[in-house]
Design an enzyme around this catalytic site. Structure first.
Site, PDB file in Angstrom:
ATOM      1  N   GLU A  96       0.736  -1.217   0.092  1.00 20.10           N
ATOM      2  CA  GLU A  96       0.005   0.005   0.168  1.00 20.10           C
ATOM      3  C   GLU A  96       0.778   1.257   0.149  1.00 20.10           C
ATOM      4  OE1 GLU A  96      -2.948   0.616   3.167  1.00 20.10           O
ATOM      5  OE2 GLU A  96      -3.638   2.209   2.284  1.00 20.10           O
TER       6      GLU A  96
ATOM      7  N   MET B 165       0.515  -2.712   8.571  1.00 20.96           N
ATOM      8  CA  MET B 165      -0.207  -2.748   7.386  1.00 20.96           C
ATOM      9  C   MET B 165      -1.034  -4.023   7.211  1.00 20.96           C
ATOM     10  SD  MET B 165      -0.755  -2.049   4.356  1.00 20.96           S
ATOM     11  CE  MET B 165      -2.055  -2.711   3.221  1.00 20.96           C
TER      12      MET B 165
ATOM     13  N   ASN C 206      -2.563  -6.357   5.420  1.00 22.97           N
ATOM     14  CA  ASN C 206      -2.544  -7.374   4.373  1.00 22.97           C
ATOM     15  C   ASN C 206      -3.262  -8.712   4.637  1.00 22.97           C
ATOM     16  OD1 ASN C 206      -0.186  -5.875   3.001  1.00 22.97           O
ATOM     17  ND2 ASN C 206       1.113  -6.993   4.666  1.00 22.97           N
TER      18      ASN C 206
ATOM     19  N   HIS D 130      -6.818  -2.008  15.161  1.00 28.40           N
ATOM     20  CA  HIS D 130      -6.995  -1.353  13.726  1.00 28.40           C
ATOM     21  C   HIS D 130      -7.067  -2.105  12.661  1.00 28.40           C
ATOM     22  CE1 HIS D 130      -6.877   2.545  11.140  1.00 28.40           C
ATOM     23  NE2 HIS D 130      -6.178   1.556  10.551  1.00 28.40           N
ATOM     24  N   GLU D 131      -5.558  -2.740  12.501  1.00 26.71           N
ATOM     25  CA  GLU D 131      -5.375  -3.790  11.453  1.00 26.71           C
ATOM     26  C   GLU D 131      -6.315  -4.781  11.419  1.00 26.71           C
ATOM     27  OE1 GLU D 131      -3.450  -2.320   9.623  1.00 26.71           O
ATOM     28  OE2 GLU D 131      -2.561  -0.869  11.066  1.00 26.71           O
TER      29      GLU D 131
ATOM     30  N   HIS E 182      -9.569  -3.971   9.839  1.00 24.18           N
ATOM     31  CA  HIS E 182      -9.754  -3.580   8.591  1.00 24.18           C
ATOM     32  C   HIS E 182     -10.126  -4.842   7.697  1.00 24.18           C
ATOM     33  CE1 HIS E 182      -7.990   0.087   7.225  1.00 24.18           C
ATOM     34  NE2 HIS E 182      -7.060   0.111   7.914  1.00 24.18           N
TER      35      HIS E 182
ATOM     36  N   GLU F 156     -10.011   4.184   6.005  1.00 25.35           N
ATOM     37  CA  GLU F 156      -9.332   4.647   7.393  1.00 25.35           C
ATOM     38  C   GLU F 156     -10.046   5.250   8.423  1.00 25.35           C
ATOM     39  OE1 GLU F 156      -6.580   3.185   7.883  1.00 25.35           O
ATOM     40  OE2 GLU F 156      -5.979   2.701   5.960  1.00 25.35           O
TER      41      GLU F 156
END
Ligand SMILES: [Zn+2]
Length: 879
Positions: free
Chosen positions: A127, A269, A271, A303-304, A307, A326
């Protein structure tokens, strides 16, 4: 390397869908640190095959192309064109299979995008547009496909081979090599691709989802960090449970990986099933990590994980929609932390962060709406506006629709868009349709930049017992937009008597029960609200819980602020009232300092602080927030021309004054809280430590502080107390500071993460001499300009959090910093651009400093082959 070498501006309005579906992507990696060979096979199907043959456009950057075949035919240079980062195959058949082989070179990739090396392993960051550094592919978020990945490598050097999804097979090869295959059944865009290869150690646990799926949870770290993963694992399990309980969302694969790396441009991140994390947001042990670190880990792990639904299952149509994933996911992690810790304290932290980081963005050269309309380099738009302001806009939906209505909207959003790449408009439409409401005006929050100002005036009529409150809203012009429209503002309020009682609120013409807390909706530039049966001139408690991200102007008297500080049941208003009173007191003294007058301590402020410190009922963490003086940067934002030294002097004067007048109270609190009990991780223990250490910081200004800090350094069993004490010694220039620092250094010299704290403590020390210290520290063996955490700890902290150092009157801070931007740019343009942003608000300073900052900006912009990233920041600043 530049992402967008021509510096071409990309516009949101020019979006067109990709004409092809990519039916599948098979990747084969032959892993090597110097050279990795990437074979890709992708199947293309034209979306509308009535159109006849169409061009296939792929993105690539720094790839060494070995071969390209289309439906088994090897293409030569006449069959395709390469223009910058675009490869075009003309007139491809409506259904075709494209195979590519490319070579890439991880060892020389210092930009930390694509495939690169960190310590003993290789990893990826894709990203926003890093996948194009791995292979030719339509590298845009609206092209989603399923991935099958095979990784092949030497078994000794790379025993661990990971990619997204579930492992499907593995085997050994001759010459000590082996391979592992992975398959991710969920279609995803290229930016969510992940790969990790190397020698890593594993901590493992599991989580059983509500429907009975057993998910294996694996955290991979370097061997010496195995004993620092417990909190991250606990946070992950809490996040998985919370997302089921609060959002009704379950995890969808059999395994979830977290990999921690020292070399990362961002925090972490998401992924798919292969989260890659900055070690800062994974590793913690009481003696190595502070309470803030513990809270940060919980928040970022959450948070991750969140997602997986808001970002991965439903992703963004284009990068302009970044806030779709986000803003929403930050809102979700804020709520998670609020449910895990203290909601009130979390809200105050979030609001303070927004004011310090996002409001200045609105007021600077890079102002943009949460959904920008244009960019040159998308990496420059991972901003507080897109993230933090984006989250407050999601919070406003929640405030307007309530938890039930909001969750209905979320449910419909997933029903409609699971597996799709969509826009912010689709999110808004789901919220509208699920609640049968019209949010057309609310949508302006997506397109309008700037911080709205809400000016409140009032009038009380003792005869009629009517109280009229007028709210006028306006948004000042920003660098990107001159015309502004009124916005929808959820306006939560209460009215207090002078004794602090909340009054029943009945608007003129209303009947029925009257609530003491009201949520009004403001939509126009000016609106009036008249309340009846108000027995006395009330104290308004405005925008409770910070119900809209606005600057609030109301001419509070000291008496009114004292009432709010003492009695308001809304933690935000109570904290904000204390901040207002402190801000007024400091700015008044700043003015006296400028006028050459002696500074004076405001007796009302002393009494207000005495009241706060005497409150036996309140959460100690809230008390700590209330007695923390506003940051120098926040104070600087409240005046027209920033007076760097005056603000610093006035703030120090007030701190010292409070410390000496309230020394007995600070001492009592410190002694009560410093009870010698062993470290505990609980929220209550963290709250006690926060109040204890803020008391210590005041006591440092008076007699007993130094001795207390020294004994705290000696006896501490946790990093929070250790750091607070050493920082205190450094700030007062104690003779013990050097020893404390050198003991700390010897103890932690081999620990990259802890050494960051050692750099920060020194870079943040106020004063014009710190630049020399920072320059010397760059030669320290633990420092490396190639490592983003080190750059942030030493250079970033100096430029962004040390106003009297960075803005030293002789310009030494500016010259030093510009040199660092220039040095970083060829290595890591993303980091260089972030550092360059320290100059963004140069026009807010006095003429001398303005001229010096402008000179440095011009010097940076004149560097040959400057990256697109830095060019965009500097050009905007100079415009
Ligand atoms: Zn995110």
């Amino acid at each position: 390397m530049k992402q967008n070498q021509a510096g071409e501006v990309i516009y949101r309005k020019n979006y067109t869908a990709y004409p092809w579906n990519v039916m599948r992507l098979d990747l084969h990696f032959d892993i090597g640190t110097e050279t990795t060979t990437v074979h890709a096979e992708m199947e293309f199907q034209l979306k509308d095959d009535d159109q006849g043959p169409q061009d296939i456009i792929l993105n690539g950057s720094n790839l060494q192309l070995v071969s390209l075949t289309l439906n088994h035919r090897t293409l030569d240079e006449n069959d395709y064109t390469v223009d910058g980062e675009k490869l075009t195959i003309s007139n491809a058949p409506a259904h075709c299979v494209l195979k590519t082989e490319v070579l890439i070179h991880p060892a020389t990739n210092s930009a930390l995008e694509g495939l690169y090396v960190s310590g003993e392993f290789l990893l990826t960051q894709c990203e926003a547009q890093g996948f194009r550094k791995i292979t030719w592919f339509p590298d845009r978020p609206d092209v989603m496909t399923t991935y099958r990945v095979t990784l092949e490598a030497d078994k000794t050097d790379f025993p661990v081979l990971l990619s997204n999804g579930n492992e499907t097979n593995r085997g050994d090869l001759p010459d000590g090599r082996h391979w592992v295959s992975w398959e991710d059944p969920f279609p995803k865009p290229a930016y969510l691709f992940g790969l990790v290869a190397g020698d890593l150690s594993l901590v493992q646990d599991h989580f059983t989802t509500r429907s009975g799926r057993v998910v294996t949870l694996k955290i991979y770290v370097e061997a010496e960090n195995l004993d620092r993963c417990e909190h991250a694992m606990e946070s992950l399990i809490n996040a998985m449970r919370w997302d089921e309980d609060r959002f009704d969302l379950e995890y969808d694969l059999d395994v979830y990986h977290i990999i921690a790396t020292n070399d990362f441009n961002m925090g972490a991140m998401e992924n798919k099933s292969l989260n890659i994390f900055n070690t800062k947001y994974v590793l913690a042990r009481p003696d190595t990590a502070t309470d803030i670190d513990y809270q940060g880990i919980e928040g970022v792990i959450g948070h991750e994980y969140f997602h997986n639904w808001t970002g991965n299952r439903v992703t963004c149509q284009d990068w302009f929609q970044l806030t779709l994933k986000e803003g929403l996911t930050v809102f979700r992690d804020e709520e998670f932390s609020a449910d895990m810790q203290s909601r009130a304290v979390k809200r105050i932290q979030v609001i303070r962060d927004l004011r310090i980081r996002q409001f200045p963005e609105d007021d600077g050269p890079m102002a943009h709406p949460i959904r920008p309309d244009q960019y040159v380099e998308i990496n420059n738009f991972y901003t507080a506006t897109v993230y933090q302001k984006g989250a407050t806009i999601i919070r406003m939906y929640h405030t307007l629709l309530g938890e039930r209505g909001f969750q209905k909207g979320m449910k419909l959003y997933f029903e409609r868009h699971d597996g799709q790449a969509v826009s912010c408009d689709d999110f808004l439409a789901a919220m509208e349709d699920a609640n049968d409401t019209n949010l057309e005006r609310f949508a302006r929050w997506y397109s309008q930049s700037g911080t709205p100002q809400a000016t409140v005036t009032d009038h009380y009529d003792a005869v009629t017992q009517k109280y009229t409150l007028t709210l006028e809203q306006s948004t000042p012009p920003t660098s990107d937009q001159h015309e502004k429209q009124p916005l929808v503002l959820p306006f939560a309020l209460a009215l207090l008597t002078a004794a602090g009682e909340e009054l029943p609120l009945r608007l003129e013409g209303e009947a029925g029960d009257a609530a003491v807390h009201r949520l009004l909706i403001v939509e126009d530039a000016r609106q009036e609200f008249t309340f009846t049966n108000i027995p006395e001139a009330p104290v308004p408690s405005l925008f409770r819980d910070f119900s809209a991200p606005v600057k609030i102007f109301y001419d509070y008297s000291k008496q009114q602020l004292a009432t709010l500080i003492k009695h308001d049941s809304d933690a935000y208003v109570r904290w904000d009232a204390a901040q207002r009173m402190s801000t007024n007191a400091i700015l008044e003294q700043c003015q006296r300092h400028a006028d050459g007058l002696e500074m004076q301590l405001d007796a009302d402020l002393v009494e207000a602080f005495r009241g706060v410190l005497s409150d036996q009922q309140a959460d100690p963490a809230l008390l700590a927030e209330a007695i923390t003086l506003p940051d120098e940067d926040y104070l600087a934002d409240q005046i027209k021309v920033v007076d760097v030294d005056g603000i610093h002097a006035a703030r120090c004067f007030i701190r010292k004054g409070l410390a000496s007048r309230l020394e007995a109270l600070f001492t009592t609190h410190y002694e009560t809280l410093d009870d010698g009990a062993a470290y505990q991780k609980s929220a209550a223990a963290m709250a006690r430590r926060s109040l204890k250490n803020i008391c210590l910081s005041y006591l440092m200004e008076t007699g007993p502080g130094e001795a207390l800090a020294n004994s705290q350094v000696e006896s501490s069993d946790n990093m929070t107390d250790t750091l607070a004490a050493i920082r205190g010694l450094i700030f007062v220039d104690s003779a013990q500071a050097d020893k404390a620092l050198s003991d700390f250094e010897s103890k932690w010299i081999d620990d990259a993460l802890v050494m960051d704290k050692w750099f920060i403590m020194q870079a943040i020390k106020p004063g014009p001499d710190t630049v020399n210290k920072v320059r010397d520290l760059m030669q320290h063996p633990a420092f490396s300009i190639k490592n983003p955490n080190k750059v942030r700890a030493l250079i970033g902290v100096f430029a962004m959090l040390n106003p009297t150092g960075f803005h030293a009157a002789d310009g030494s801070g500016y010259r030093f910093h510009a040199d660092r931007v220039i040095e970083l740019d060829p290595l890591n343009p993303q980091m260089a651009a972030r550092m360059a942003a320290a100059f963004n608000r140069w026009k807010r300073y006095d003429e001398g400093r303005m001229a010096m900052m402008k000179t440095e900006l011009q010097r940076i912009s004149s560097v040959e082959s400057l990256s697109g990233d830095v060019t965009e920041i500097v050009a905007n600043a100079l415009r």
